[in-house]
Design a protein around this motif. Structure first.
Motif, short mmCIF file in Angstrom:
data_model
loop_
_atom_site.label_atom_id
_atom_site.label_comp_id
_atom_site.label_asym_id
_atom_site.label_seq_id
_atom_site.Cartn_x
_atom_site.Cartn_y
_atom_site.Cartn_z
N ARG A 227 -22.91 17.12 -13.46
CA ARG A 227 -21.81 17.05 -12.50
C ARG A 227 -22.34 16.80 -11.09
O ARG A 227 -21.81 15.98 -10.33
N ASN B 111 -23.69 13.23 -10.65
CA ASN B 111 -22.59 12.28 -10.46
C ASN B 111 -22.02 12.37 -9.06
O ASN B 111 -21.71 11.35 -8.43
N GLY B 112 -21.87 13.61 -8.57
CA GLY B 112 -21.33 13.79 -7.23
C GLY B 112 -22.25 13.23 -6.16
O GLY B 112 -21.80 12.60 -5.19
N GLN C 294 -16.13 16.02 -11.72
CA GLN C 294 -17.18 15.11 -12.18
C GLN C 294 -17.45 15.31 -13.67
O GLN C 294 -17.37 16.43 -14.17
#
Length: 542
Positions: free
Chosen positions: A62, A65-66, A171
């Motif tokens: 997550r 991706n962020g 995400q």
């Protein structure tokens, strides 16, 4: 784990997978045993949080991706500045998964330290705990930092700031990032030297694989046959130090073990209670902590320890014997640096010899060389601990500092700066530093950093910092101070200078002893002869 030292050294072979990263290791663990708890997290109020290996995998994806959405990618430098925290591993592994380089910072640093590091390595992103944002804010305008991700913080109108929660919110738990392997850069760890500012030690992902192959079996005693479901590891280090990568990341995560992370100040009784109540089986602490443990009623604590590891500076015999008598466990020294893995250890399978650092770990090539020539010193001769420059277990140079690389890595050996002797059985014994670096309670402190901050006070004309023997901390920082015209030495001025230093530098660097003098011993070229001052301290306090 019982092993034959000679056989292990003779048969050890490096087989380093090209695609290895610590993030890929965690992904493998999550697939194999995702419901195993990776981290038991305790805060100082007794609140508990747990993260499984599947949790860490999902959360690091997550965050990766962020970060990518914010524009962070391969080769970017991401600073982090947070205490021991449940999200620490997800943040570090998430950043690494994007191909970014981690720049760990201790929460003890000051704004000037942050400004220097961010500028020196051109960091564009900082991940900061809410409680530490002030020191980053004050340095923001003078650095290349473009964004600050605040952990446990609130949203702000300033678009340079994001909360960690907003970065990971929504995400996906899968991440399709760049192909990375052992030869890709991983981290820039700053370490203090004798002159100038801290130096940026560059490591590749290979560093973490070497911890798995070296630190895990030959220091922690965790080999491929270990029943990790019966183990609970606890390394007391903080997230900003190389030791965090030595143990919580480099051993705990890479092996798939379960570990304890406690976010609280060191109090001997509290730590001993945690050892007992949590059922810690393997502990890694610094000598100062072991010395303070030894002053407590150890017999009152029913602990499950099978291994007690010590690092940072030599551990004296008294706490070793005290812990042996109370718990039947022999604390074992391990020696290495920010630039290396464990080079010399008292590992399972060899007898612990009083006062010794242990023997060189297999495969690394650590030896003792003559002070002037690249030749091995004879048994009993004082030399410098050194490692062949082609060893996979040392760093890959200084980040964008070719002049430092030329100085430290152009010969046959990387010289550590630590002096030692070797006995006829191959055991190493620490003899001191070849330079003026101060080691206090496991912290490495450059005298220049102390002196530079101290002379910025209007009362100080000149200063020299050296190590001074101390019963609990091993050594403390002692400064000899020449006062500026119009000032006289007093207890009040000493207190003022110490308070000033605590505000100017990380608190572990402040001089616990100050002596006002009229002159300092110097060479004919005007350099301070710290060796004379150290000798004075040995005579006073040794």
């Amino acid at each position: 784990m019982g092993v034959s030292y000679d056989t292990t050294v003779e048969t050890f072979e490096w087989d380093i997978p090209e695609s290895y990263t610590v993030a890929s290791a965690v992904e493998s663990h999550a697939e194999a045993f995702g419901d195993r708890v990776a981290v038991h997290f305790l805060d100082e109020n007794g609140n508990r949080t747990e993260r499984t290996y599947a949790d860490i995998r999902d959360d690091k994806n997550r965050f990766a991706n962020g970060l990518e959405e914010l524009g962070v990618g391969k080769g970017d430098r991401v600073m982090h500045l947070f205490p021991r925290h449940p999200e620490a591993f997800a943040i570090q592994l998430g950043a690494l998964s994007t191909g970014a380089l981690l720049v760990p910072c201790s929460s003890m640093l000051r704004a000037s330290d942050i400004e220097f590091r961010a500028t020196d390595c051109s960091a564009t992103t900082a991940v900061v705990h809410e409680s530490l944002t002030e020191m980053v804010e004050s340095a923001l305008e003078e650095t290349p930092l473009e964004r600050v991700i605040v952990l446990d913080g609130d949203e702000r109108e300033d678009d340079r700031f994001r909360t960690y929660e907003s970065v990971v919110d929504g995400q996906p738990t899968e991440y399709d990032g760049p192909d990375l392997g052992v030869e890709d850069p991983m981290s820039i760890n700053y370490t203090s030297g004798t002159t100038g500012k801290p130096k940026p030690v560059l490591h590749k992902h290979r560093w973490q694989y070497c911890f798995n192959r070296i630190n895990a079996p030959f220091w922690w005693g965790i080999d491929a046959d270990a029943d990790l479901e019966e183990e609970l590891l606890w390394a007391t280090t903080g997230t900003g130090w190389a030791k965090w990568f030595w143990s919580p990341v480099g051993v705990g995560l890479t092996t798939g073990a379960t570990q304890l992370i406690y976010d609280g100040e060191f109090e001997p009784e509290t730590f001993l209670e945690i050892l007992e109540s949590e059922g810690v089986t393997r502990l890694c602490a610094v000598p100062t902590q072991y010395r303070m443990f030894a002053s407590a009623d150890l017999e009152d604590y029913d602990v499950d320890l099978t291994d007690a590891l010590s690092a940072g500076e030599p551990l004296n015999q008294e706490p070793i014997e005290r812990i042996e008598d109370a718990w039947g466990v022999t604390p074992r020294d391990g020696y290495g640096q920010t630039e290396t893995v464990a080079l010399v250890t008292n590992y399972p399978g060899i007898d612990v010899k009083s006062g010794s650092m242990g023997k060189p770990t297999p495969g690394v090539g650590a030896t003792i060389v003559d002070l002037d020539e690249d030749e091995e010193a004879k048994p009993g001769e004082i030399g410098e601990i050194a490692v062949p420059v082609d060893s996979p277990a040392i760093f890959d140079g200084y980040y964008e500092k070719p002049e430092l690389d030329e100085k430290k890595l152009s010969g046959d050996y990387y010289r550590t700066g630590d002096l030692a002797t070797r006995d006829e059985d191959g055991y190493f014994f620490f003899e001191g530093r070849a330079d003026d670096v101060i080691i206090s309670a496991g912290y490495r402190i450059g005298p220049f950093e102390v002196e530079d901050a101290l002379v910025s006070h209007e009362a100080v004309a000149e200063a020299a910092a050296v190590d001074s023997p101390h019963e609990e901390r091993g050594s403390v920082v002692k400064t000899y101070v020449i006062l500026a015209d119009g000032y006289e030495g007093s207890e009040e001025l000493q207190d003022e200078l110490q308070k000033y230093m605590k505000a100017e530098t990380a608190p572990y660097k402040y001089p616990r002893r100050i002596e006002f003098v009229d002159e300092l011993p110097k060479t004919s070229s005007g350099k301070i002869r710290r060796v004379e001052l150290r000798q004075q301290e040995q005579e006073k306090h040794g």
